[in-house]
Design an enzyme around this catalytic site. Sequence first.
Site, mmCIF file in Angstrom:
data_model
loop_
_atom_site.group_PDB
_atom_site.id
_atom_site.type_symbol
_atom_site.label_atom_id
_atom_site.label_comp_id
_atom_site.label_asym_id
_atom_site.label_seq_id
_atom_site.Cartn_x
_atom_site.Cartn_y
_atom_site.Cartn_z
ATOM 1 N N GLY A 318 81.666 80.795 -22.567
ATOM 2 C CA GLY A 318 81.114 79.467 -22.265
ATOM 3 C C GLY A 318 81.895 78.805 -21.131
ATOM 4 O O GLY A 318 81.321 78.159 -20.254
ATOM 5 N N TRP A 321 80.923 80.497 -17.932
ATOM 6 C CA TRP A 321 79.583 80.074 -17.506
ATOM 7 C C TRP A 321 79.685 78.861 -16.584
ATOM 8 O O TRP A 321 78.918 78.727 -15.629
ATOM 9 C CB TRP A 321 78.737 79.729 -18.740
ATOM 10 C CG TRP A 321 77.374 79.204 -18.393
ATOM 11 C CD1 TRP A 321 76.241 79.927 -18.173
ATOM 12 C CD2 TRP A 321 76.994 77.830 -18.212
ATOM 13 N NE1 TRP A 321 75.198 79.107 -17.866
ATOM 14 C CE2 TRP A 321 75.629 77.812 -17.890
ATOM 15 C CE3 TRP A 321 77.671 76.614 -18.298
ATOM 16 C CZ2 TRP A 321 74.923 76.635 -17.649
ATOM 17 C CZ3 TRP A 321 76.983 75.444 -18.052
ATOM 18 C CH2 TRP A 321 75.629 75.455 -17.728
ATOM 19 N N HIS A 322 80.664 77.995 -16.862
ATOM 20 C CA HIS A 322 80.756 76.762 -16.081
ATOM 21 C C HIS A 322 81.173 77.005 -14.641
ATOM 22 O O HIS A 322 80.829 76.236 -13.759
ATOM 23 C CB HIS A 322 81.740 75.784 -16.742
ATOM 24 C CG HIS A 322 81.125 75.054 -17.880
ATOM 25 N ND1 HIS A 322 81.152 75.541 -19.160
ATOM 26 C CD2 HIS A 322 80.435 73.888 -17.931
ATOM 27 C CE1 HIS A 322 80.524 74.690 -19.955
ATOM 28 N NE2 HIS A 322 80.068 73.690 -19.248
ATOM 29 N N GLY A 323 81.903 78.055 -14.395
ATOM 30 C CA GLY A 323 82.303 78.297 -13.016
ATOM 31 C C GLY A 323 83.137 79.542 -12.886
ATOM 32 O O GLY A 323 83.796 79.964 -13.840
ATOM 33 N N PHE A 464 77.536 74.430 -11.219
ATOM 34 C CA PHE A 464 77.565 75.430 -12.287
ATOM 35 C C PHE A 464 76.258 76.214 -12.317
ATOM 36 O O PHE A 464 76.063 77.044 -13.144
ATOM 37 C CB PHE A 464 77.819 74.765 -13.646
ATOM 38 C CG PHE A 464 79.049 73.877 -13.650
ATOM 39 C CD1 PHE A 464 80.164 74.244 -12.899
ATOM 40 C CD2 PHE A 464 79.095 72.709 -14.360
ATOM 41 C CE1 PHE A 464 81.295 73.439 -12.882
ATOM 42 C CE2 PHE A 464 80.226 71.900 -14.362
ATOM 43 C CZ PHE A 464 81.314 72.262 -13.612
#
Lengths: 464, 379
Positions: A318, A321-323, A464
């Site tokens: 997770g 996923w953001h960056g 993102f």
Amino acid sequence: MLFTQIEYFIFFGIVLAALLITRSHCVRKRLLLLASYYFYAYWDWRFLFLIVLSTCVDYFVALGLARTSRPSRRKLLLVTSVTCNLGILGFFKYFNFFVQSLEPIFGVFGLHYGTLNIVLPIGISFYTFQTLSYTIDVYRGRLEPCRNAFDFALFVAFFPQLVAGPIVRASEFLPQLESNVRLSWYGTFLGFRQFTIGLFKKVFIADHLALFVDYVFDNAGAFDGVSTWCATLAYGLQIFCDFSGYSDMAIGTARIMGYHLPTNFRSPYLAVSMTDFWRRWHISLSTWLRDYLYIPLGGNRKGRTRTYVNIFITMLLGGLWHGASWTFVFWGALHGAALVVEKWLGSMKRTATLSHLPGIVGWLATMLFLFTTWVFFRAVSFRQAFLMLRQMYGFSGGVRWYYPFVLATLVLAIAGHALAATNVVSLRQLAHNRLVTPVVLFSMWWLVLVFPAEGFNPFVYFQF
Amino acid sequence: MTARPVAVVRATAMRWVLGGVIASLLVTVMAPCFLSSLRVYEWSPELDGYVLKEGYVHRKRDEGWASTRYGPYGFASVARLGGSDASTVMIWGDSYVEAHQVDDEQKTVCQVNNALSEQGLPQFRAVAVGRACWSVADYYFKIPQYEKLVDPVCHFIVLAEYGLNDLCPDGETFVSEPALQFVRRSLVDSRRSAVIAGLHRWGLSDMLLAPWKAVRTVLVSGRNIRFSLGPRKEADEPTAGSGCRLLASESEPNAVIESWSYALERLKARSSRPIVLVLVPEVPRLERGAVCLVDPQSEWRRRLARLCTAEGVGCIDMTATLVNDYRATGKFSRGFHNGKPDSGHLNARGHWLLSRQICAYLDEHKDTLLKTNYALHAD
């Protein structure tokens, strides 16, 4: 095109007018699809093919899944979809990250690979997860495949949520396309109200806070402890107002057109534990991770240790996923560790579990952890993050900067949260038949127009 | 849309109209406390240009929190011009001399006058002529008119914006093609100014400030409106001859020196009074988490100082003063709590330091300055 740009208001006005004068349900949907593609191509028409490719792959894979019951073929089809979607996401978002990260290892063997000049297609993380969830649901037999290619394309590209969510499930959206959606005054009111609140949060609060936050983070280590704490708290508020503001505008826009998008935030800073926080923050992502990552990993069905590992892996991914940065991975790891600790304490039936602590203590502990970890989320490097933390926890000296707007906003935000916690203030009070509603909403529009932040301020989650 | 009874529609419409009116009133009344006021100009035949109206009080809110009262001929913090035997020194500059960010008593000009009294130099008094966005070409064109008005014994020109850019061709008022040349311009839009003056006269300039700003926001947003598909083209590179480009690159030092030389020659030809350049570099400032005390343009400043000596123009370099003051007090000379804490316009301390330097110069050169009788130049 940003929801806050004048172009968007003109674009949306034209789309709404076209929807109003079009009687055919089918033509309305085609219009919306066309508008959605234009909305995306406005940013960069060259990446439209990625959405179309992703749409085609999942549309045909789902149809293929419906036609065959052979497990091996079904699995192959699923793998095709997953590989294609994650392949696109991996290449555009993570290729350079992995090349840079593995460079020291390659270097040992005398191999040197350069990075590529890759532009990150806007919204790719969101629509990839959306199409993936559709195929997985069809594979699991929880969803009938969509036979209408245009409807499916609209589900993927629906412009209000295309670039920064909420991540809509096919089971929530496709049925809305089958029924003849009717625009209503009340729906328009609800949409306008939510859009206005989102606009206010983004333009009046988040964009102004960003001026302060960006400068303090860019000069991490230079400011004294109090100023650095202010910047960290302000960043927590900024990212909430920025992202939930976007979600509000997306949901509001869709609502005006008669469509329902899922709620993405439920007062996250009222959370009394990290588990509670993830039930309130970016709900469409956290439920996606739960349903399509945590549960397939085994969830809590394979013993305690495996549960902890699954939680940790889910949060780690997770974070990623953001960056494409190790600071995001670390942020995910910290959240994963916190959730594991909470789960462990809960399973030990200790009263010390955060969720079992008296409300205020649990809330304070959660907020302290949360805002500390926001530092890693915002920092561009570990060095910057640790410099911020050194100032925050060492209460070191430095430049004092007490930005009046930031201080006032923080005080009002805390007061607002306190009132919201006691249900003194809620959205219900802005009912359509109360005079206070137009007063508040128009005041918000006025403030947005009279006090705009300088410069171009894209949404934080666009990256993102 | 679903049909609704007429009475319900009417009641709803009334509620929203009333709500809109109440919201507008609330914002209209509250906004002026947090917004800078609209500049009220009037035409001055003596100065052949627009000046801020006598009696007008400018309120600054977005950087600093201060009020500036204007006297005759657009002089800030000066109640009246005549009635003094003291010799006048003029302080020229852009928004750094205009100094809307600080209250009158904190501005350079007031601090100079106070310091002159304290230091026993009542022979001098200072007046400041500053306007945002002015540059060397504007000073060149305005010097003769102001000399007729106040007959100064000396001109101080404060260069504080982006280092030394004000002395370089900017492509607008100081062009380099086909040859170096100053271009006259008016920064004041006469129609806009007439509207604001009218509103001010009727006491409506504050009442209509919020709607004015709202309209401006929409107009500014609409200025770069685009409906064509992306990607958006990159912004154009700075035009040739811009000061930023010239100073950023060391490759054309001759072009920079030539432009400075031209500017100094023209200023000298315009006025027989001594001209003193006051260089206010952007130090100290924050840079990647550290306080930077080194001016990246220090080499340029040295070259300019040498050129000033050769041309017979005075030069005050504030670098050491600013750096030493920071070392002693830990305070920045620029910046505000509601702007950036280290950069931007001069704060009260910056103005105080500037005033000390000007006073020191006057003290050092008082004999020369007071003995000379200057003839007014023909316009």
